[in-house]
Design an enzyme around this catalytic site. Sequence first.
Site, PDB file in Angstrom:
ATOM      1  N   GLY A   1      -9.147  -7.040   2.139  1.00  0.00           N
ATOM      2  CA  GLY A   1     -10.332  -6.200   2.280  1.00  0.00           C
ATOM      3  C   GLY A   1     -10.770  -6.159   3.732  1.00  0.00           C
ATOM      4  O   GLY A   1     -10.366  -7.001   4.540  1.00  0.00           O
TER       5      GLY A   1
ATOM      6  N   ASP B   1       3.063  15.568 -13.320  1.00  0.00           N
ATOM      7  CA  ASP B   1       2.004  14.882 -14.049  1.00  0.00           C
ATOM      8  C   ASP B   1       1.611  15.629 -15.323  1.00  0.00           C
ATOM      9  O   ASP B   1       1.580  15.053 -16.413  1.00  0.00           O
ATOM     10  CB  ASP B   1       0.770  14.686 -13.156  1.00  0.00           C
ATOM     11  CG  ASP B   1       1.086  13.900 -11.894  1.00  0.00           C
ATOM     12  OD1 ASP B   1       2.033  13.100 -11.926  1.00  0.00           O
ATOM     13  OD2 ASP B   1       0.400  14.107 -10.879  1.00  0.00           O
TER      14      ASP B   1
ATOM     15  N   LYS C   1       2.657   7.481  -9.328  1.00  0.00           N
ATOM     16  CA  LYS C   1       3.601   8.591  -9.420  1.00  0.00           C
ATOM     17  C   LYS C   1       4.994   8.119  -9.848  1.00  0.00           C
ATOM     18  O   LYS C   1       5.653   8.774 -10.661  1.00  0.00           O
ATOM     19  CB  LYS C   1       3.691   9.300  -8.067  1.00  0.00           C
ATOM     20  CG  LYS C   1       4.602  10.510  -8.057  1.00  0.00           C
ATOM     21  CD  LYS C   1       4.069  11.655  -8.898  1.00  0.00           C
ATOM     22  CE  LYS C   1       2.877  12.308  -8.231  1.00  0.00           C
ATOM     23  NZ  LYS C   1       2.430  13.523  -8.958  1.00  0.00           N
TER      24      LYS C   1
ATOM     25  N   CYS D   1      -4.780 -12.226   2.151  1.00  0.00           N
ATOM     26  CA  CYS D   1      -5.641 -11.923   3.296  1.00  0.00           C
ATOM     27  C   CYS D   1      -7.098 -12.310   2.991  1.00  0.00           C
ATOM     28  O   CYS D   1      -7.414 -13.481   2.894  1.00  0.00           O
ATOM     29  CB  CYS D   1      -5.490 -10.457   3.698  1.00  0.00           C
ATOM     30  SG  CYS D   1      -6.096 -10.086   5.368  1.00  0.00           S
ATOM     31  N   TYR D   2      -7.980 -11.329   2.797  1.00  0.00           N
ATOM     32  CA  TYR D   2      -9.380 -11.659   2.509  1.00  0.00           C
ATOM     33  C   TYR D   2      -9.487 -12.538   1.279  1.00  0.00           C
ATOM     34  O   TYR D   2     -10.297 -13.471   1.224  1.00  0.00           O
ATOM     35  CB  TYR D   2     -10.188 -10.384   2.315  1.00  0.00           C
ATOM     36  CG  TYR D   2     -11.665 -10.624   2.029  1.00  0.00           C
ATOM     37  CD1 TYR D   2     -12.575 -10.783   3.072  1.00  0.00           C
ATOM     38  CD2 TYR D   2     -12.132 -10.710   0.717  1.00  0.00           C
ATOM     39  CE1 TYR D   2     -13.925 -11.016   2.813  1.00  0.00           C
ATOM     40  CE2 TYR D   2     -13.480 -10.951   0.447  1.00  0.00           C
ATOM     41  CZ  TYR D   2     -14.368 -11.097   1.504  1.00  0.00           C
ATOM     42  OH  TYR D   2     -15.698 -11.339   1.246  1.00  0.00           O
TER      43      TYR D   2
ATOM     44  N   HIS E   1       0.327  -9.432   4.293  1.00  0.00           N
ATOM     45  CA  HIS E   1       0.370  -8.498   3.171  1.00  0.00           C
ATOM     46  C   HIS E   1       1.796  -8.389   2.629  1.00  0.00           C
ATOM     47  O   HIS E   1       2.662  -7.769   3.253  1.00  0.00           O
ATOM     48  CB  HIS E   1      -0.128  -7.114   3.606  1.00  0.00           C
ATOM     49  CG  HIS E   1      -1.604  -7.054   3.820  1.00  0.00           C
ATOM     50  ND1 HIS E   1      -2.495  -6.773   2.800  1.00  0.00           N
ATOM     51  CD2 HIS E   1      -2.355  -7.272   4.928  1.00  0.00           C
ATOM     52  CE1 HIS E   1      -3.718  -6.811   3.279  1.00  0.00           C
ATOM     53  NE2 HIS E   1      -3.672  -7.108   4.564  1.00  0.00           N
TER      54      HIS E   1
ATOM     55  N   GLU F   1       2.742  -6.727   0.065  1.00  0.00           N
ATOM     56  CA  GLU F   1       2.941  -5.478  -0.656  1.00  0.00           C
ATOM     57  C   GLU F   1       3.508  -4.355   0.193  1.00  0.00           C
ATOM     58  O   GLU F   1       4.045  -3.377  -0.339  1.00  0.00           O
ATOM     59  CB  GLU F   1       1.624  -5.023  -1.305  1.00  0.00           C
ATOM     60  CG  GLU F   1       0.501  -4.672  -0.364  1.00  0.00           C
ATOM     61  CD  GLU F   1      -0.385  -5.831   0.035  1.00  0.00           C
ATOM     62  OE1 GLU F   1      -1.586  -5.617   0.261  1.00  0.00           O
ATOM     63  OE2 GLU F   1       0.128  -6.966   0.140  1.00  0.00           O
TER      64      GLU F   1
END
Length: 521
Positions: free
Chosen positions: A60, A235, A377, A87-88, A177, A179
Site C-alpha cells: 500500500g 466477456d 481477463k 511490503c506494507y 513485490h 507478484e
Amino acid sequence: MSSSNERNEIVLILDFGSQYTQLLAQRVRENQTYCEIIPCETTAEEIAERAPIGLILSGGPSSVYDAGAPKIDPNVYKLGVPILGVCYGMQLTCKEFGATVESAERREYGPAELEINAAGASNPLLEGVALRSQVWMSHGDQATRLSPEFTALASTSTCPNAAVACESAQFYGIQFHPEVTHTDEGRKIVANFVTKICKSSCSWTVKNFAATAIEKIRAQVGGDRVICGLSGGVDSAVVAALISRAVGSQLTCIFVDNGMMRKNEIDSVAKVFRENFEVNLVIADAEERFLSALAGVDDPQQKRKIIGKTFIDVFSEEARKIDGAKFLAQGTIYPDVIESGGKKGGQAATIKFHHNVGGLPENLEFELIEPLRELFKGDVRRVGLELGLPENLVWRHPFPGPGLAVRCLGAVTKEALELLREADAIVVDEIVKAGLYRETSQAFAVLLPVRSVGVMGDGRTYDNAIAVRCVSTTDFMTADWSRLPYDVLARISSRIINEVGGVNRVVYDISSKPPATIEWE
C-alpha cells in the site's frame, strides 16, 4: 465454488491499496487456488466465517506511521491461519509484533538483488528459490530491528530484513513485490506460500467454476427469462454462453448498436452468436440517439456516463418488449469494478467510469446476474475455451464499453467516428497479417483532437492526426507498449494516410501503464 472443498480452500487478500493487489490474486489463482480480495478493515470474525486456508496482507502507499494509516483487526493474527505480508503488510505486522519500522535512507523503487541466508534456504517460503535473484522494491519504510520471535530470511544491499518469518504466529513477510514480473522468483514464492504453507490441494479450475456458475444461474433464474447485453467481446460472450448452458431458450441477447463499434462489428457479432448460441438475438439501432446525446460533449468521464445512461435506456426499452424478462446479465469483470472505484472498503480510486459498473439506476427493473464479477481477463478466456467458444472470439482484443467514443478525443461526431473506424480497421488488419495479434494485448487507433500541416501531391494539407496504440500485458492492470517491427509500423502509417481521407499524420504511442492508461480516455 462448485464443491465444499473449493468453497473451503480460499485465500483472502486484505487490500491496503497497492496498485499490484490484483496481480497478487492472479498469482494465487495460477496455483489453482481460489482467491478473493477483501477490504483491510474486515474483522477477524468476518474472515473466520470464510474459513480461509491463508491470508495475504497487500502492499500500500501509506507509511505505518501516517495519521489514519490503514490497519487490521489485531485478532486476525489469532485466527491460526498462515499469513503472508507484502511490503506494507509486512511492515504493519512487524510493528504489531514489536519490531522497529523506520524510514529508509532513501525510498527504494525498482530492481534489487535478493540474497537468501541459511535460515531462508531452509524455510518453506523460499524453498527452491535461487539464493540470489532480482526482486522489485517499492517502499519508503522498512523493518530494521526485529522482535526476538522473528527470523530474517533474506536481505538486499539496502534492506537487511527483506524477508522474515515468525513460525509461532505463522507469519511470513517480504519487503519486495513477488507478484510483478520484475521479481524473477516471485511466482515460486507465491506458489510456496499457497501450496507448502497453506497446504492448498490446488483443485480450483475454470471447469469447476463454469459448472458452479451454471448451477447458480439456473437456481437464481428458475423459469424466468434472462436478457444479456452483447458487445462482441469475450466477456459478454462468456456470460451468454454460461446462461445459454444454464437456461437455454430463456435467454434473449440484445446488441445495442450505438454507432461507435468497430468496422463490420454488427455483422460479425450476429454471425458469431447465431452460430454458437441457441438464443434469440435482437439488434437495436440507436446510433442517432447516442450521437445526439453526445453532441458537443468532450469530457471523457461525462461521455462515459452519457453512453452508460443511454445504453441502459435503450436496453431497457428493448427489454420491456420481451415478456417475462426478470434478469439482466452483464459481462462485468473484476478490473472493471476496481477501476470504477467499486471495490468495497474504499481503498480503490476511480480511474475511469465503466458503463456497466456503477451507472445503473436505482430503480433498475431487472435483477443483475454478473457471474464474471470476480474473474480476471485470463480467467474469463479460460472459461470461454472450456465452454467451447471459438478461439478467435476468446482471444479477441478487449474493446471498451463506450466503444470508439473514448478513442475519438474531444466531441464525438459521425464523421469523426467513420474516419476513426477505417483507421482502426487498418491497424488491426496489419497486426493480424504480421502474425502479431496474439503477441499484442490491445491494438487500436485513436483520433487526436488536433490537426497538422502536411503535403500530399503538390498541395498543402491541414488534416487530422491518428495515434496508434499497441500494448502488451498479462493482466491489463499494468502494460507496456509493444515493440512492433518498423516495417509493420510503416505499413500501418502508409495505409492510414493513403486510404483514410482527412488524415495526414500517424504517431505511435510509447507510454506504459502506469503512468498512462491503455485507453486515452
